[in-house]
Design a protein around this motif. Structure first.
Motif, PDB file in Angstrom:
ATOM      1  N   LEU A  10     -17.311 -54.767  12.854  1.00  0.00           N
ATOM      2  CA  LEU A  10     -16.245 -54.103  12.112  1.00  0.00           C
ATOM      3  C   LEU A  10     -16.850 -53.086  11.147  1.00  0.00           C
ATOM      4  O   LEU A  10     -17.850 -53.360  10.482  1.00  0.00           O
ATOM      5  N   THR A  92     -22.995 -51.437  14.177  1.00  0.00           N
ATOM      6  CA  THR A  92     -21.762 -51.946  14.772  1.00  0.00           C
ATOM      7  C   THR A  92     -21.916 -52.193  16.272  1.00  0.00           C
ATOM      8  O   THR A  92     -21.283 -53.101  16.817  1.00  0.00           O
ATOM      9  N   THR A  97     -21.333 -56.225  10.795  1.00  0.00           N
ATOM     10  CA  THR A  97     -20.286 -55.631   9.977  1.00  0.00           C
ATOM     11  C   THR A  97     -20.920 -54.603   9.050  1.00  0.00           C
ATOM     12  O   THR A  97     -21.894 -54.907   8.364  1.00  0.00           O
ATOM     13  N   ASP A 135     -12.575 -49.026  10.851  1.00  0.00           N
ATOM     14  CA  ASP A 135     -11.604 -49.993  11.358  1.00  0.00           C
ATOM     15  C   ASP A 135     -10.670 -50.450  10.243  1.00  0.00           C
ATOM     16  O   ASP A 135      -9.507 -50.770  10.484  1.00  0.00           O
ATOM     17  N   ARG A 211     -10.092 -58.750  11.006  1.00  0.00           N
ATOM     18  CA  ARG A 211     -11.065 -59.427  11.868  1.00  0.00           C
ATOM     19  C   ARG A 211     -10.376 -60.269  12.939  1.00  0.00           C
ATOM     20  O   ARG A 211     -10.943 -60.491  14.017  1.00  0.00           O
TER      21      ARG A 211
END
Length: 212
Positions: A10, A92, A97, A135, A211
């Protein structure tokens, strides 16, 4: 047997006016996720890679009129491209993350609105040279007078933007809130004018939702 590809990590960004507490909150989220065993890259813009950090020093130090808005835009885009290539994308891709203190939305504000009517050029350069949005973007919202007082209280070397005054901070707050309305799928607005732990809890809830 074919190997299963690693899940992509993410990409989370933190935005807000100077002194909003976003840097503290980015660090707190990173520390919490690391304590849970996740691989987390905590980074910042401008900067985050060796080349980008050199550009950061050029842009954020010195007289507030040192660079034109157009020159700032080119410098920030160059720094972001290096950061993306060397840090964000590799991390990523392997499933980490990435938590970044500022990203393209800050450029849309500082160069696109406050330093000249360059929003179209900002977006055009972003599409051509960056081509990636976060994101999840956490906007830590803060009254401009409170944020500016906090920022000036740091007494750091990088006061070029803070020195532009509360009027700029108000324009930035309005601009960030407008961006949140423009990109509702990725922006989440958090009230930064509350205790640190309350802010942290709100942010963690938004992260967990993204998530899932």
């Amino acid at each position: 047997m074919a190997q299963t590809a690693a899940p992509k990590g993410l990409f989370v960004t933190f935005e807000g006016i100077d002194g909003s507490g976003k840097s503290t909150q980015a660090r707190l989220l990173a520390e919490a996720l690391q304590a849970e065993g996740q691989e987390v890259i905590l980074t910042r813009e401008p900067g985050g890679s060796a080349g980008a950090e050199e550009i950061r020093a050029l842009v954020l130090q010195g007289d507030k009129d040192r660079w034109s808005a157009e020159t700032e835009l080119l410098l920030f885009t160059a720094a972001r491209r290096d950061h993306l290539e060397r840090v964000i994308n590799p991390a990523t891709e392997r499933g980490a993350t990435v938590i970044c203190d500022r990203f393209a939305d800050s450029t849309r504000m500082y160069q696109g609105l406050s330093r000249g009517d360059l929003r179209t050029k900002v977006d055009t350069l972003h599409d051509l040279m960056i081509g990636r949005e976060p994101d999840l973007t956490i906007l830590v919202d803060m009254p401009p007078e409170v944020g500016l007082s906090r920022a000036l209280g740091r007494q750091g070397a990088e006061e070029r933007f803070e020195s532009m005054g509360v009027e700029l901070q108000q324009k930035m707050r309005d601009g960030f809130l407008a961006l949140a309305a423009e990109f509702p799928d990725r922006f989440r607005v958090v009230n930064g004018d509350q205790p640190i732990e309350a802010v942290r809890a709100d942010i963690r809830a938004h992260y967990d939702e993204a998530r899932s």
